[in-house]
Design a protein around this motif. Structure first.
Motif, PDB file in Angstrom:
ATOM      1  N   UNK A 194      45.885  34.330  39.705  1.00 26.99           N
ATOM      2  CA  UNK A 194      45.308  35.642  39.407  1.00 26.99           C
ATOM      3  C   UNK A 194      44.007  35.519  38.628  1.00 26.99           C
ATOM      4  N   UNK A 195      44.289  34.996  37.448  1.00 26.79           N
ATOM      5  CA  UNK A 195      43.040  34.948  36.420  1.00 26.79           C
ATOM      6  C   UNK A 195      41.757  34.448  37.209  1.00 26.79           C
ATOM      7  N   UNK A 196      41.866  33.560  37.847  1.00 20.83           N
ATOM      8  CA  UNK A 196      40.653  33.148  38.810  1.00 20.83           C
ATOM      9  C   UNK A 196      40.291  33.991  39.697  1.00 20.83           C
ATOM     10  N   UNK A 197      40.977  34.540  40.431  1.00 22.46           N
ATOM     11  CA  UNK A 197      40.765  35.691  41.492  1.00 22.46           C
ATOM     12  C   UNK A 197      39.921  36.767  40.926  1.00 22.46           C
ATOM     13  N   UNK A 198      40.717  37.525  39.639  1.00 15.76           N
ATOM     14  CA  UNK A 198      40.230  38.586  38.941  1.00 15.76           C
ATOM     15  C   UNK A 198      39.095  38.408  38.252  1.00 15.76           C
ATOM     16  N   UNK A 199      38.664  37.066  38.019  1.00 19.55           N
ATOM     17  CA  UNK A 199      37.493  36.818  37.421  1.00 19.55           C
ATOM     18  C   UNK A 199      36.077  36.491  38.065  1.00 19.55           C
ATOM     19  N   UNK A 253      31.750  47.465  40.023  1.00 26.32           N
ATOM     20  CA  UNK A 253      32.731  48.198  40.797  1.00 26.32           C
ATOM     21  C   UNK A 253      33.794  47.136  41.762  1.00 26.32           C
ATOM     22  N   UNK A 254      32.814  45.955  42.221  1.00 34.16           N
ATOM     23  CA  UNK A 254      33.525  45.126  43.096  1.00 34.16           C
ATOM     24  C   UNK A 254      34.425  44.177  42.134  1.00 34.16           C
ATOM     25  N   UNK A 255      33.856  44.252  40.877  1.00 28.53           N
ATOM     26  CA  UNK A 255      34.740  43.393  39.818  1.00 28.53           C
ATOM     27  C   UNK A 255      36.123  44.032  39.443  1.00 28.53           C
ATOM     28  N   UNK A 288      43.068  43.871  43.278  1.00 24.10           N
ATOM     29  CA  UNK A 288      43.435  43.188  44.456  1.00 24.10           C
ATOM     30  C   UNK A 288      44.260  41.966  43.964  1.00 24.10           C
ATOM     31  N   UNK A 289      44.052  41.333  42.791  1.00 26.38           N
ATOM     32  CA  UNK A 289      44.461  40.253  42.363  1.00 26.38           C
ATOM     33  C   UNK A 289      46.026  40.786  42.192  1.00 26.38           C
ATOM     34  N   UNK A 290      46.064  41.671  41.249  1.00 28.95           N
ATOM     35  CA  UNK A 290      47.385  42.190  40.624  1.00 28.95           C
ATOM     36  C   UNK A 290      48.202  42.992  42.131  1.00 28.95           C
ATOM     37  N   UNK A 291      47.599  43.333  43.037  1.00 29.40           N
ATOM     38  CA  UNK A 291      48.096  43.712  44.128  1.00 29.40           C
ATOM     39  C   UNK A 291      49.078  42.403  45.024  1.00 29.40           C
ATOM     40  N   UNK A 292      48.373  41.542  44.900  1.00 24.38           N
ATOM     41  CA  UNK A 292      48.968  40.183  45.611  1.00 24.38           C
ATOM     42  C   UNK A 292      50.288  39.830  44.691  1.00 24.38           C
ATOM     43  N   UNK A 293      50.260  39.853  43.422  1.00 22.84           N
ATOM     44  CA  UNK A 293      51.496  39.550  42.631  1.00 22.84           C
ATOM     45  C   UNK A 293      52.760  40.797  42.812  1.00 22.84           C
ATOM     46  N   UNK A 294      52.090  41.784  42.762  1.00 21.44           N
ATOM     47  CA  UNK A 294      53.127  42.966  42.928  1.00 21.44           C
ATOM     48  C   UNK A 294      53.634  42.787  44.362  1.00 21.44           C
TER      49      UNK A 294
END
Length: 103
Positions: A30-35, A64-66, A72-78
């Motif tokens: 998640x942190x890699x995706x988010x970053x 905005x894309x960031x 989206x990274x959080x949505x995957x975990x959720x």
């Protein structure tokens, strides 16, 4: 072919275990995706990389894309968490065998 008592015995769900492993893997990524856009947004926002009106528009777009990447990274975990909540931790031995046979 009737059910044996051992088929009715409750065991840890292999599906739940697989989902838990998926959740741990996704959370680790998640942190890699988010970053993914953090550095570009930081570089553009700080100026000096590219200047002018088009650069400002581009910097706004990256920012905005960031935010979208973080969301989206959080949505995957959720999503994995939601499936985990609906998945029993234990199933019958017969159900566990059927799952293992199917995957």
């Amino acid at each position: 072919m009737g059910e044996h008592d051992s088929d009715k015995q409750m065991v840890n769900s292999p599906l739940y275990a697989d989902l838990l492993q998926l959740r741990q893997s996704v959370a680790a990524q998640q942190s890699h995706i988010a970053a993914t856009l953090d550095r570009a947004a930081s570089d553009m926002g700080g100026g000096g990389v590219w200047e002018g009106p088009v650069a400002k528009t581009f910097a706004t777009e990256i920012e905005g894309r960031k935010g979208e990447a973080h969301s989206l990274a959080q949505d995957i975990v959720d999503a994995v968490d939601a499936v985990l909540k609906q998945t029993p931790k234990q199933v019958t031995a017969a159900q566990a065998r059927a799952y293992r046979k199917a995957v």
